[in-house]
Design a protein around this motif. Structure first.
Motif, PDB file in Angstrom:
ATOM      1  N   LYS A   1       5.424 -37.312 -68.702  1.00 50.05           N
ATOM      2  CA  LYS A   1       4.668 -37.766 -67.533  1.00 50.05           C
ATOM      3  C   LYS A   1       3.176 -37.777 -67.841  1.00 50.05           C
ATOM      4  CE  LYS A   1       8.003 -35.883 -64.198  1.00 50.05           C
ATOM      5  NZ  LYS A   1       8.196 -34.890 -63.098  1.00 50.05           N
ATOM      6  N   PHE A   2       2.720 -36.743 -68.570  1.00 50.75           N
ATOM      7  CA  PHE A   2       1.317 -36.705 -68.970  1.00 50.75           C
ATOM      8  C   PHE A   2       0.980 -37.913 -69.855  1.00 50.75           C
ATOM      9  CE2 PHE A   2       1.466 -31.744 -68.980  1.00 50.75           C
ATOM     10  CZ  PHE A   2       1.559 -31.759 -67.604  1.00 50.75           C
TER      11      PHE A   2
ATOM     12  N   TRP B   1      -2.532 -36.407 -75.784  1.00 51.12           N
ATOM     13  CA  TRP B   1      -3.046 -35.562 -74.704  1.00 51.12           C
ATOM     14  C   TRP B   1      -2.694 -36.216 -73.361  1.00 51.12           C
ATOM     15  CZ3 TRP B   1      -5.504 -31.956 -71.815  1.00 51.12           C
ATOM     16  CH2 TRP B   1      -6.204 -32.376 -70.686  1.00 51.12           C
ATOM     17  N   GLY B   2      -2.472 -35.369 -72.354  1.00 44.44           N
ATOM     18  CA  GLY B   2      -2.255 -35.908 -71.023  1.00 44.44           C
ATOM     19  C   GLY B   2      -2.278 -34.806 -69.978  1.00 44.44           C
ATOM     20  N   CYS B   3      -2.409 -35.208 -68.715  1.00 49.03           N
ATOM     21  CA  CYS B   3      -2.416 -34.253 -67.617  1.00 49.03           C
ATOM     22  C   CYS B   3      -1.723 -34.872 -66.412  1.00 49.03           C
ATOM     23  CB  CYS B   3      -3.846 -33.842 -67.255  1.00 49.03           C
ATOM     24  SG  CYS B   3      -4.877 -35.208 -66.693  1.00 49.03           S
ATOM     25  N   LEU B   4      -1.581 -34.102 -65.359  1.00 47.37           N
ATOM     26  CA  LEU B   4      -0.952 -34.593 -64.135  1.00 47.37           C
ATOM     27  C   LEU B   4      -1.769 -35.745 -63.549  1.00 47.37           C
ATOM     28  CD1 LEU B   4       0.101 -31.328 -62.251  1.00 47.37           C
ATOM     29  CD2 LEU B   4       1.627 -32.986 -63.339  1.00 47.37           C
ATOM     30  N   PRO B   5      -1.107 -36.734 -62.954  1.00 49.43           N
ATOM     31  CA  PRO B   5      -1.846 -37.817 -62.301  1.00 49.43           C
ATOM     32  C   PRO B   5      -2.733 -37.283 -61.181  1.00 49.43           C
ATOM     33  CG  PRO B   5       0.477 -38.381 -62.554  1.00 49.43           C
ATOM     34  CD  PRO B   5       0.342 -36.930 -62.907  1.00 49.43           C
ATOM     35  N   HIS B   6      -3.875 -37.902 -61.020  1.00 47.50           N
ATOM     36  CA  HIS B   6      -4.806 -37.597 -59.934  1.00 47.50           C
ATOM     37  C   HIS B   6      -5.339 -36.166 -60.016  1.00 47.50           C
ATOM     38  CE1 HIS B   6      -3.148 -41.321 -58.457  1.00 47.50           C
ATOM     39  NE2 HIS B   6      -1.963 -40.775 -58.275  1.00 47.50           N
ATOM     40  N   SER B   7      -5.336 -35.604 -61.212  1.00 44.31           N
ATOM     41  CA  SER B   7      -5.859 -34.251 -61.398  1.00 44.31           C
ATOM     42  C   SER B   7      -7.108 -34.305 -62.269  1.00 44.31           C
ATOM     43  CB  SER B   7      -4.811 -33.354 -62.068  1.00 44.31           C
ATOM     44  OG  SER B   7      -3.669 -33.221 -61.247  1.00 44.31           O
TER      45      SER B   7
END
Length: 468
Positions: free
Chosen positions: A312-313, A372-378
């Motif tokens: 997801k990230f 690299w990635g992070c939660l959406p809208h974070s």
């Protein structure tokens, strides 16, 4: 000192283009075989058709150094059969990995060249016919069926996922009524990491096998009637050898961190200029002030749920950057199951929930930062720097690794201890007119890039007495 990197786009001047048909014949067991690739597609991620599921490029004689060419001693001469396979699954992991390990040596072992990584790309549908990556790997075997060399090779209908940009070359071909695609690409898909590309076993025939495999690559390019062959991110040694074989040379730039026998992150910081050291410490303090917990997970510590979340990230990153999600969810699961402790996932948690992560692979002496990635809208200030750069440095120090390769792009890496390093690529252009034009462009591009790298090194964040 801040330096803006601006490399001018390629200009391929007007040139007369002579359309011609090239045919390459080979004799195998008294038969003549011909192969040709039909014109394919213009655009991204279109499928291409391989010439045949599997075929041979011919038999060659290997002669031991010091023996006479007409020697009849069977111990002095061996037969080498070179063939093309349409899937890496057609060769055992032991055979492929033996070639890969001999090509690098244990200290410089490159995890991206191993069977587990490459087969995960194919099995997951990430590098497959449907995405415009048709495997056409080359394998060399002796008369006892021992594998003496392999080459990761793909027939491609686009230039995506390569990180050495030749789109303007394709545009020039198209403008003059010719086709640039399909082309042959020797690389690790979606992975801008330097490593050997002609993977040869360490035998007394090593140099001879290398030369035969390079000749086979060129012959295959002509036989397939494609525009070109591209070998991206080879070693500097291969780059030099391939120039002698008629390949055009190109350079690029990445950012790497070098371990100067540091015992701790603070010891590394003491080599930095005071202002840079202060900035890094302030950025790292922001992580704890946001109640984020950083973890380094390796091998079996990384569970299936981690990979589902990391996917997801990954999709959030590609979607936000208008990129293409080359890798499938299955790739991460397959790759992790095959590569074990070579996989390092740097995870950021908030109240026990995984909110961001950075995927790394560990080689013989190098930590390779990949995704690299992070939660959406974070949004977490400085978390990207912490997960991708500072945690990677700490891990390299802990594991006693020599360097961290953080990939291309991003001048912001310089102020965090990652300095420019040269990367390489080699290009065999069949059409002589276009070869000359591209060669002239590459000369100008190289001079400009070398100047930019010099300026970037002058803006180093390290103290003047530190040997870089």
């Amino acid at each position: 000192m801040a330096v803006a990197v601006a490399v001018a786009p390629p200009f391929l001047g007007h040139t007369s283009h002579h359309s011609r048909q090239t045919s390459f014949k080979r004799s195998t067991h008294n038969t003549i075989a011909r192969f040709s690739i039909k014109a394919i597609y213009w655009g991204p991620k279109k499928s291409v058709e391989p010439a045949k599921p599997e075929f041979t490029l011919g038999d060659f004689s290997l002669t031991e150094i010091g023996s006479k060419p007409d020697s009849t001693n069977s111990d002095k001469s061996k037969k080498l059969s070179v063939s093309v396979i349409s899937s890496i699954s057609e060769i055992s992991s032991d055979e492929w990995d033996a070639c890969s390990l001999d090509a690098t040596g244990p200290e410089q072992f490159n995890p991206f060249l191993c069977h587990g990584f490459l087969s995960s790309l194919e099995e997951s549908g990430s590098a497959a016919k449907e995405t415009g990556w048709v495997p056409q790997h080359i394998v060399a075997r002796d008369e006892c069926n021992n594998v003496l060399g392999v080459i990761p090779l793909y027939l491609k209908s686009h230039s995506y996922g390569e990180y050495v940009f030749d789109h303007s070359w394709a545009d020039a071909y198209y403008s003059y009524g010719s086709r640039y695609y399909p082309k042959l690409q020797c690389c690790v898909p979606f992975t801008p990491v330097t490593g050997p590309r002609i993977l040869v076993r360490s035998t007394k025939y090593r140099d001879e096998v290398f030369d035969i495999l390079v000749s086979a690559l060129v012959a295959l390019t002509i036989e397939f009637q494609v525009s070109s062959l591209h070998i991206t991110f080879p070693t500097a040694n291969e780059w030099g050898k391939l120039k002698k074989k008629g390949f055009l040379q190109r350079i690029g730039m990445q950012y790497h961190w070098k371990n100067r026998n540091y015992k701790s992150f603070d010891e590394f910081l003491m080599d930095m200029k005071q202002s840079k050291r202060k900035n890094i410490r302030q950025e790292r303090k922001k992580i704890s002030s946001q109640d984020l917990n950083m973890k380094r997970l390796r091998g079996y510590e990384i569970k299936a749920k981690h990979w589902d979340t990391f996917y997801k990230f990954y999709r959030n990153t590609t979607d936000n950057k208008w990129g293409t999600a080359y890798l499938t969810r299955d790739f991460f699961h397959n790759m992790a199951s095959k590569m074990g402790d070579q996989v390092l996932l740097i995870a950021a948690e908030e109240e026990g929930e995984l909110v961001a992560g950075a995927l790394n692979l560990i080689g013989g002496n190098t930590l390779y930062g990949r995704l690299w990635g992070c939660l959406p809208h974070s949004y977490y200030p400085s978390l990207h720097f912490e997960a991708c750069y500072y945690q990677a440095i700490e891990a390299a120090i802990e594991y006693n690794l020599e360097k961290v390769e953080a990939g291309a792009q991003g001048e912001h890496k310089i102020q965090r201890g990652y300095l420019p390093e040269t990367t390489y690529s080699c290009h065999y252009i069949v059409d002589e007119d276009f070869r000359n034009v591209i060669s002239n462009f590459l000369d100008r591009e190289r001079a400009q890039l070398e100047h930019v790298m010099k300026l970037l090194h002058e803006s180093s964040p390290f103290k003047e007495n530190i040997t870089l």
